[in-house]
Design a protein around this motif. Structure first.
Motif, PDB file in Angstrom:
ATOM      1  N   TYR A   1       0.857  -1.184   0.000  1.00 42.92           N
ATOM      2  CA  TYR A   1       0.000   0.000   0.000  1.00 42.92           C
ATOM      3  C   TYR A   1       0.892   1.232   0.000  1.00 42.92           C
ATOM      4  O   TYR A   1       1.825   1.341   0.801  1.00 42.92           O
ATOM      5  N   ASP A   2       0.583   2.149  -0.906  1.00 42.81           N
ATOM      6  CA  ASP A   2       1.347   3.386  -1.013  1.00 42.81           C
ATOM      7  C   ASP A   2       0.659   4.484  -0.210  1.00 42.81           C
ATOM      8  O   ASP A   2      -0.371   5.017  -0.619  1.00 42.81           O
ATOM      9  N   GLY A   3       1.228   4.792   0.945  1.00 42.09           N
ATOM     10  CA  GLY A   3       0.689   5.854   1.792  1.00 42.09           C
ATOM     11  C   GLY A   3       1.459   7.159   1.680  1.00 42.09           C
ATOM     12  O   GLY A   3       1.253   8.076   2.475  1.00 42.09           O
ATOM     13  N   ARG A   4       2.332   7.240   0.664  1.00 40.89           N
ATOM     14  CA  ARG A   4       3.143   8.454   0.485  1.00 40.89           C
ATOM     15  C   ARG A   4       2.305   9.522  -0.216  1.00 40.89           C
ATOM     16  O   ARG A   4       1.954   9.376  -1.389  1.00 40.89           O
ATOM     17  N   LYS A   5       1.990  10.592   0.483  1.00 38.28           N
ATOM     18  CA  LYS A   5       1.099  11.631  -0.053  1.00 38.28           C
ATOM     19  C   LYS A   5       1.638  12.306  -1.303  1.00 38.28           C
ATOM     20  O   LYS A   5       0.877  12.768  -2.135  1.00 38.28           O
ATOM     21  N   ASN A   6       2.958  12.339  -1.484  1.00 33.25           N
ATOM     22  CA  ASN A   6       3.550  13.002  -2.651  1.00 33.25           C
ATOM     23  C   ASN A   6       3.753  12.047  -3.829  1.00 33.25           C
ATOM     24  O   ASN A   6       4.338  12.422  -4.838  1.00 33.25           O
ATOM     25  N   SER A   7       3.237  10.844  -3.743  1.00 34.85           N
ATOM     26  CA  SER A   7       3.430   9.835  -4.787  1.00 34.85           C
ATOM     27  C   SER A   7       2.290   9.859  -5.802  1.00 34.85           C
ATOM     28  O   SER A   7       1.133  10.099  -5.450  1.00 34.85           O
ATOM     29  N   ASP A   8       2.616   9.560  -7.055  1.00 34.41           N
ATOM     30  CA  ASP A   8       1.587   9.438  -8.099  1.00 34.41           C
ATOM     31  C   ASP A   8       0.673   8.246  -7.866  1.00 34.41           C
ATOM     32  O   ASP A   8      -0.411   8.178  -8.427  1.00 34.41           O
ATOM     33  N   THR A   9       1.116   7.291  -7.042  1.00 32.09           N
ATOM     34  CA  THR A   9       0.308   6.102  -6.772  1.00 32.09           C
ATOM     35  C   THR A   9      -0.206   6.091  -5.326  1.00 32.09           C
ATOM     36  O   THR A   9      -0.490   5.030  -4.761  1.00 32.09           O
ATOM     37  N   TYR A  10      -0.354   7.279  -4.741  1.00 26.69           N
ATOM     38  CA  TYR A  10      -0.876   7.433  -3.377  1.00 26.69           C
ATOM     39  C   TYR A  10      -2.211   6.704  -3.242  1.00 26.69           C
ATOM     40  O   TYR A  10      -3.077   6.823  -4.108  1.00 26.69           O
ATOM     41  N   ARG A  11      -2.333   5.924  -2.174  1.00 25.66           N
ATOM     42  CA  ARG A  11      -3.535   5.143  -1.837  1.00 25.66           C
ATOM     43  C   ARG A  11      -3.787   3.951  -2.761  1.00 25.66           C
ATOM     44  O   ARG A  11      -4.863   3.382  -2.757  1.00 25.66           O
ATOM     45  N   LYS A  12      -2.811   3.579  -3.551  1.00 28.39           N
ATOM     46  CA  LYS A  12      -2.950   2.409  -4.431  1.00 28.39           C
ATOM     47  C   LYS A  12      -2.403   1.173  -3.733  1.00 28.39           C
ATOM     48  O   LYS A  12      -1.475   1.250  -2.935  1.00 28.39           O
ATOM     49  N   PHE A  13      -3.002   0.015  -4.077  1.00 30.80           N
ATOM     50  CA  PHE A  13      -2.533  -1.278  -3.605  1.00 30.80           C
ATOM     51  C   PHE A  13      -1.858  -2.019  -4.751  1.00 30.80           C
ATOM     52  O   PHE A  13      -2.220  -1.836  -5.914  1.00 30.80           O
ATOM     53  N   LEU A  14      -0.904  -2.852  -4.411  1.00 28.29           N
ATOM     54  CA  LEU A  14      -0.314  -3.810  -5.340  1.00 28.29           C
ATOM     55  C   LEU A  14      -0.450  -5.169  -4.679  1.00 28.29           C
ATOM     56  O   LEU A  14      -0.071  -5.344  -3.525  1.00 28.29           O
ATOM     57  N   ASP A  15      -1.017  -6.123  -5.400  1.00 28.40           N
ATOM     58  CA  ASP A  15      -1.289  -7.464  -4.897  1.00 28.40           C
ATOM     59  C   ASP A  15      -0.568  -8.454  -5.798  1.00 28.40           C
ATOM     60  O   ASP A  15      -0.884  -8.548  -6.986  1.00 28.40           O
ATOM     61  N   VAL A  16       0.430  -9.181  -5.265  1.00 29.32           N
ATOM     62  CA  VAL A  16       1.193 -10.116  -6.080  1.00 29.32           C
ATOM     63  C   VAL A  16       1.562 -11.336  -5.244  1.00 29.32           C
ATOM     64  O   VAL A  16       1.933 -11.212  -4.078  1.00 29.32           O
ATOM     65  N   SER A  17       1.407 -12.515  -5.840  1.00 31.17           N
ATOM     66  CA  SER A  17       1.810 -13.760  -5.194  1.00 31.17           C
ATOM     67  C   SER A  17       3.100 -14.254  -5.830  1.00 31.17           C
ATOM     68  O   SER A  17       3.212 -14.295  -7.058  1.00 31.17           O
ATOM     69  N   LEU A  18       4.048 -14.636  -4.986  1.00 36.44           N
ATOM     70  CA  LEU A  18       5.325 -15.153  -5.455  1.00 36.44           C
ATOM     71  C   LEU A  18       5.469 -16.608  -5.027  1.00 36.44           C
ATOM     72  O   LEU A  18       5.044 -16.985  -3.928  1.00 36.44           O
ATOM     73  N   SER A  19       6.062 -17.401  -5.917  1.00 33.42           N
ATOM     74  CA  SER A  19       6.264 -18.828  -5.681  1.00 33.42           C
ATOM     75  C   SER A  19       7.253 -19.328  -6.732  1.00 33.42           C
ATOM     76  O   SER A  19       7.755 -18.550  -7.531  1.00 33.42           O
ATOM     77  N   GLN A  20       7.476 -20.636  -6.776  1.00 36.90           N
ATOM     78  CA  GLN A  20       8.314 -21.181  -7.842  1.00 36.90           C
ATOM     79  C   GLN A  20       7.626 -21.009  -9.194  1.00 36.90           C
ATOM     80  O   GLN A  20       8.292 -20.844 -10.210  1.00 36.90           O
ATOM     81  N   LYS A  21       6.296 -21.033  -9.215  1.00 41.00           N
ATOM     82  CA  LYS A  21       5.560 -20.840 -10.470  1.00 41.00           C
ATOM     83  C   LYS A  21       5.615 -19.392 -10.945  1.00 41.00           C
ATOM     84  O   LYS A  21       5.495 -19.116 -12.122  1.00 41.00           O
ATOM     85  N   ASN A  22       5.738 -18.473 -10.010  1.00 39.08           N
ATOM     86  CA  ASN A  22       5.878 -17.055 -10.323  1.00 39.08           C
ATOM     87  C   ASN A  22       7.135 -16.561  -9.601  1.00 39.08           C
ATOM     88  O   ASN A  22       7.062 -15.788  -8.650  1.00 39.08           O
ATOM     89  N   TYR A  23       8.276 -17.065 -10.070  1.00 39.67           N
ATOM     90  CA  TYR A  23       9.542 -16.827  -9.382  1.00 39.67           C
ATOM     91  C   TYR A  23      10.104 -15.474  -9.802  1.00 39.67           C
ATOM     92  O   TYR A  23      10.675 -15.320 -10.886  1.00 39.67           O
TER      93      TYR A  23
END
Length: 149
Positions: free
Chosen positions: A77-99
């Protein structure tokens, strides 16, 4: 990484798995890799199936997160008020299949969930030594994210 699903400064880097009948080699990080900000500490952490480690952000440390065993879902979660992506989430799963390696710059909130049924292991290659004074923590319900979706 798809710009629509990214956060400023976060890097998702594909990594190689070299298959070998005697045991595979999992690349992690080289000093020439994008996201390398120096090296001071590497540590492993585990997360049990269906458990969620609550939000934390590092004020100075850059994280380089790799999942060689199991599967872990990371939500940033981007809580940086001066960021272009402020209040955006990034959701990513990592594994051997998505290494891949997930590089998280300072001041980005991170939470993660164990998705694999067995051992879920992550490696963090950090540019600083662990210092509890440079970490801020919040409860899991601080940022409104639906972990069931």
């Amino acid at each position: 990484m798809d710009k629509l699903n990214s956060i400023d400064g976060v890097i998702l880097s594909p990594l190689k798995i070299i298959e070998n009948p005697l045991g595979n080699i999992f690349h992690g990080m080289k000093s020439s890799d994008l996201g390398f900000m120096g090296f001071n500490e590497a540590y492993f952490s585990t997360i049990n199936y269906n458990q969620i480690k609550p939000w934390k952000k590092h004020l100075k440390m850059t994280l380089n997160l790799i999942v060689p065993v199991g599967e872990i879902r990371f939500v940033l979660y981007d809580g940086r008020k001066n960021s272009d992506t402020y209040r955006k989430f990034l959701d990513v799963s990592l594994s051997q299949k998505n290494y891949q390696r997930l590089t998280v710059p300072p001041n980005i909130w991170v939470s993660f969930k164990g998705v694999g049924n067995d051992l879920n292991l992550l490696l963090n290659v950090a540019n600083l030594n662990h210092d509890p004074k440079e970490i801020t923590r919040e409860k899991i319900d601080t940022f409104k994210f639906n972990w069931d979706s």
